[in-house]
Design an enzyme around this catalytic site. Structure first.
Site, PDB file in Angstrom:
ATOM      1  N   LYS A  51       0.845  -1.075  -0.118  1.00 38.70           N
ATOM      2  CA  LYS A  51       0.060   0.063   0.029  1.00 38.70           C
ATOM      3  C   LYS A  51       0.943   1.216  -0.163  1.00 38.70           C
ATOM      4  O   LYS A  51       0.226   2.388  -0.507  1.00 38.70           O
ATOM      5  CB  LYS A  51      -0.862   0.055   1.361  1.00 38.70           C
ATOM      6  CG  LYS A  51      -1.849  -1.169   1.462  1.00 38.70           C
ATOM      7  CD  LYS A  51      -2.414  -1.101   2.621  1.00 38.70           C
ATOM      8  CE  LYS A  51      -3.252  -2.485   3.137  1.00 38.70           C
ATOM      9  NZ  LYS A  51      -3.651  -2.192   4.637  1.00 38.70           N
ATOM     10  N   GLY A  52       2.030   1.175   0.319  1.00 36.14           N
ATOM     11  CA  GLY A  52       2.900   2.331   0.719  1.00 36.14           C
ATOM     12  C   GLY A  52       3.139   3.590  -0.176  1.00 36.14           C
ATOM     13  O   GLY A  52       3.169   4.560   0.142  1.00 36.14           O
ATOM     14  N   GLU A 114      14.479  -0.384   1.577  1.00 32.91           N
ATOM     15  CA  GLU A 114      15.423  -0.632   2.833  1.00 32.91           C
ATOM     16  C   GLU A 114      16.355  -1.747   2.631  1.00 32.91           C
ATOM     17  O   GLU A 114      17.346  -1.720   2.129  1.00 32.91           O
ATOM     18  CB  GLU A 114      14.351  -0.849   4.102  1.00 32.91           C
ATOM     19  CG  GLU A 114      15.230  -0.698   5.517  1.00 32.91           C
ATOM     20  CD  GLU A 114      14.153  -0.839   6.395  1.00 32.91           C
ATOM     21  OE1 GLU A 114      13.183  -1.053   6.458  1.00 32.91           O
ATOM     22  OE2 GLU A 114      14.698  -0.441   7.598  1.00 32.91           O
ATOM     23  N   LYS A 142      16.687   4.215   2.516  1.00 35.83           N
ATOM     24  CA  LYS A 142      17.419   4.195   3.788  1.00 35.83           C
ATOM     25  C   LYS A 142      19.040   3.446   3.349  1.00 35.83           C
ATOM     26  O   LYS A 142      19.036   2.287   3.079  1.00 35.83           O
ATOM     27  CB  LYS A 142      16.824   3.581   4.938  1.00 35.83           C
ATOM     28  CG  LYS A 142      15.935   4.112   5.781  1.00 35.83           C
ATOM     29  CD  LYS A 142      15.562   3.157   6.715  1.00 35.83           C
ATOM     30  CE  LYS A 142      14.216   3.447   7.188  1.00 35.83           C
ATOM     31  NZ  LYS A 142      13.542   2.543   8.401  1.00 35.83           N
ATOM     32  N   VAL A 164      10.283   5.859   9.448  1.00 33.19           N
ATOM     33  CA  VAL A 164       9.433   7.179   9.227  1.00 33.19           C
ATOM     34  C   VAL A 164       8.043   6.474   8.839  1.00 33.19           C
ATOM     35  O   VAL A 164       7.898   5.588   8.194  1.00 33.19           O
ATOM     36  CB  VAL A 164      10.169   7.761   7.825  1.00 33.19           C
ATOM     37  CG1 VAL A 164      11.561   8.321   8.336  1.00 33.19           C
ATOM     38  CG2 VAL A 164      10.474   6.842   6.827  1.00 33.19           C
ATOM     39  N   ASP A 170       3.536   3.741   6.603  1.00 36.62           N
ATOM     40  CA  ASP A 170       2.644   3.310   7.858  1.00 36.62           C
ATOM     41  C   ASP A 170       3.385   2.826   8.754  1.00 36.62           C
ATOM     42  O   ASP A 170       4.528   2.490   8.874  1.00 36.62           O
ATOM     43  CB  ASP A 170       1.538   2.375   7.474  1.00 36.62           C
ATOM     44  CG  ASP A 170       2.649   1.335   7.283  1.00 36.62           C
ATOM     45  OD1 ASP A 170       3.311   0.891   6.254  1.00 36.62           O
ATOM     46  OD2 ASP A 170       2.004   0.020   7.948  1.00 36.62           O
ATOM     47  N   ARG A 176      -0.608   6.762   7.706  1.00 33.85           N
ATOM     48  CA  ARG A 176      -0.480   7.187   5.810  1.00 33.85           C
ATOM     49  C   ARG A 176      -0.845   8.498   5.576  1.00 33.85           C
ATOM     50  O   ARG A 176      -0.601   8.909   4.631  1.00 33.85           O
ATOM     51  CB  ARG A 176      -1.367   5.941   5.461  1.00 33.85           C
ATOM     52  CG  ARG A 176      -0.716   4.469   5.512  1.00 33.85           C
ATOM     53  CD  ARG A 176      -1.194   3.590   4.463  1.00 33.85           C
ATOM     54  NE  ARG A 176      -1.047   2.189   4.945  1.00 33.85           N
ATOM     55  CZ  ARG A 176      -0.112   1.394   4.877  1.00 33.85           C
ATOM     56  NH1 ARG A 176       0.844   2.009   3.983  1.00 33.85           N
ATOM     57  NH2 ARG A 176      -0.028   0.185   5.055  1.00 33.85           N
TER      58      ARG A 176
HETATM   59  P1  IMP Z   1      12.395  -3.791   1.940  1.00 37.87           P
HETATM   60  O1  IMP Z   1      11.851  -4.912   1.147  1.00 37.87           O
HETATM   61  O2  IMP Z   1      13.237  -3.966   3.196  1.00 37.87           O
HETATM   62  O3  IMP Z   1      13.271  -2.801   1.011  1.00 37.87           O
HETATM   63  O4  IMP Z   1      11.249  -2.838   2.539  1.00 37.87           O
HETATM   64  C1  IMP Z   1      10.534  -2.220   1.825  1.00 37.87           C
HETATM   65  C2  IMP Z   1       9.121  -2.096   2.421  1.00 37.87           C
HETATM   66  O5  IMP Z   1       9.090  -2.014   4.089  1.00 37.87           O
HETATM   67  C3  IMP Z   1       8.580  -0.580   2.145  1.00 37.87           C
HETATM   68  O6  IMP Z   1       7.848  -0.958   1.276  1.00 37.87           O
HETATM   69  C4  IMP Z   1       7.817  -0.180   3.470  1.00 37.87           C
HETATM   70  O7  IMP Z   1       6.345  -0.710   3.060  1.00 37.87           O
HETATM   71  C5  IMP Z   1       8.488  -0.835   4.609  1.00 37.87           C
HETATM   72  N1  IMP Z   1       9.369   0.191   5.022  1.00 37.87           N
HETATM   73  C6  IMP Z   1      10.590  -0.052   5.368  1.00 37.87           C
HETATM   74  N2  IMP Z   1      11.251   1.049   6.197  1.00 37.87           N
HETATM   75  C7  IMP Z   1      10.048   1.658   6.636  1.00 37.87           C
HETATM   76  C8  IMP Z   1       9.986   2.869   7.408  1.00 37.87           C
HETATM   77  O8  IMP Z   1      10.765   3.393   8.020  1.00 37.87           O
HETATM   78  N3  IMP Z   1       8.831   3.178   7.618  1.00 37.87           N
HETATM   79  C9  IMP Z   1       7.517   2.623   7.183  1.00 37.87           C
HETATM   80  N4  IMP Z   1       7.691   1.552   6.254  1.00 37.87           N
HETATM   81  C10 IMP Z   1       8.915   0.987   5.917  1.00 37.87           C
HETATM   82 MG    MG Z   2       4.651  -0.919   4.061  1.00 35.48          MG
END
Ligand code: IMP
Ligand code: MG
Length: 185
Positions: A51-52, A114, A142, A164, A170, A176
């Site tokens: 959803k982000g 991330e 990040k 964040v 969220d 959100r």
């Molecule tokens: P990754 O797969 O670890 O790169 O994470 C990506 C997903 O984790 C993003 O699409 C977000 O939904 C969630 N996410 C990672 N860090 C944060 C944060 O600081 N705040 C909110 N959601 C986060």
């Molecule tokens: Mg998310």
């Protein structure tokens, strides 16, 4: 009782310090659209990861329009977080795209990069389906948190290593709606 699959918003109101105001974000999105317009063809498919990224994607496609681009839009819901602030490490497709991917130029849009697992998973899926080209635009990144090798082609902001929220991001499905991005202190 809260469970891993039904996270509850934090008890009481945590302290949220503003990192980027709505005005900052609006200017930055216009800048990102110009960066994208400099390298993308006029027609391509935006795939927004839910959803982000829904708030970011909504503003970005309108900024792209101002740069005379004509993106089609599709969505995919991926999940790597069971809830809370820790990634579970496994990515699952909760809702798939509906448009044809074969032969298309794709701009994958996500809220934050991330560990990179979400984007690697999505990118691989689209490549396997015959996308001609997959570029990545993330609103936030990040640095220093990558578990897998993946880079975004377009980045809104590089954020400090804090959790964040806001502008679509969220914590346990809360915050959100904030028009700014803030860090939970
Ligand atoms: P990754 O797969 O670890 O790169 O994470 C990506 C997903 O984790 C993003 O699409 C977000 O939904 C969630 N996410 C990672 N860090 C944060 C944060 O600081 N705040 C909110 N959601 C986060
Ligand atoms: Mg998310």
């Amino acid at each position: 009782m809260p469970t891993a699959t039904s996270p509850q918003p934090p008890q009481g109101e945590p302290n949220i310090s503003v990192l980027y105001s709505a005005e900052d974000i609006s200017r930055r999105i216009a800048g990102m659209a110009r960066e994208i317009a400099a390298v993308m063809p006029r027609e391509f498919v935006v795939i927004a990861l839910l959803k982000g990224s829904f708030v970011f994607a909504a503003d970005l496609i309108r900024a792209l329009h101002h740069c005379r681009l004509k993106p089609q839009v599709d969505f995919m819901t991926l999940s790597s977080y069971g809830g809370g602030t820790q990634s579970s490490g496994t990515v699952t497709v909760l809702r798939d795209t509906t448009e044809i991917i074969q032969g298309k130029r794709i701009l994958l849009v996500d809220d934050i990069l991330e560990s990179g697992r979400t984007l690697v998973h999505a990118k691989k899926l689209l490549q396997e389906r015959g996308a001609e080209d997959v570029r990545v635009a993330v609103f936030l990144e990040k640095p220093g948190k990558r578990a897998v090798q993946v880079e975004a082609d377009f980045v809104g902001y590089r954020v400090p290593d804090k959790f964040v929220v806001g502008y679509g991001l969220d914590f346990a499905n809360a915050y959100r709606e904030l028009p700014y991005v803030g860090a939970i202190e």
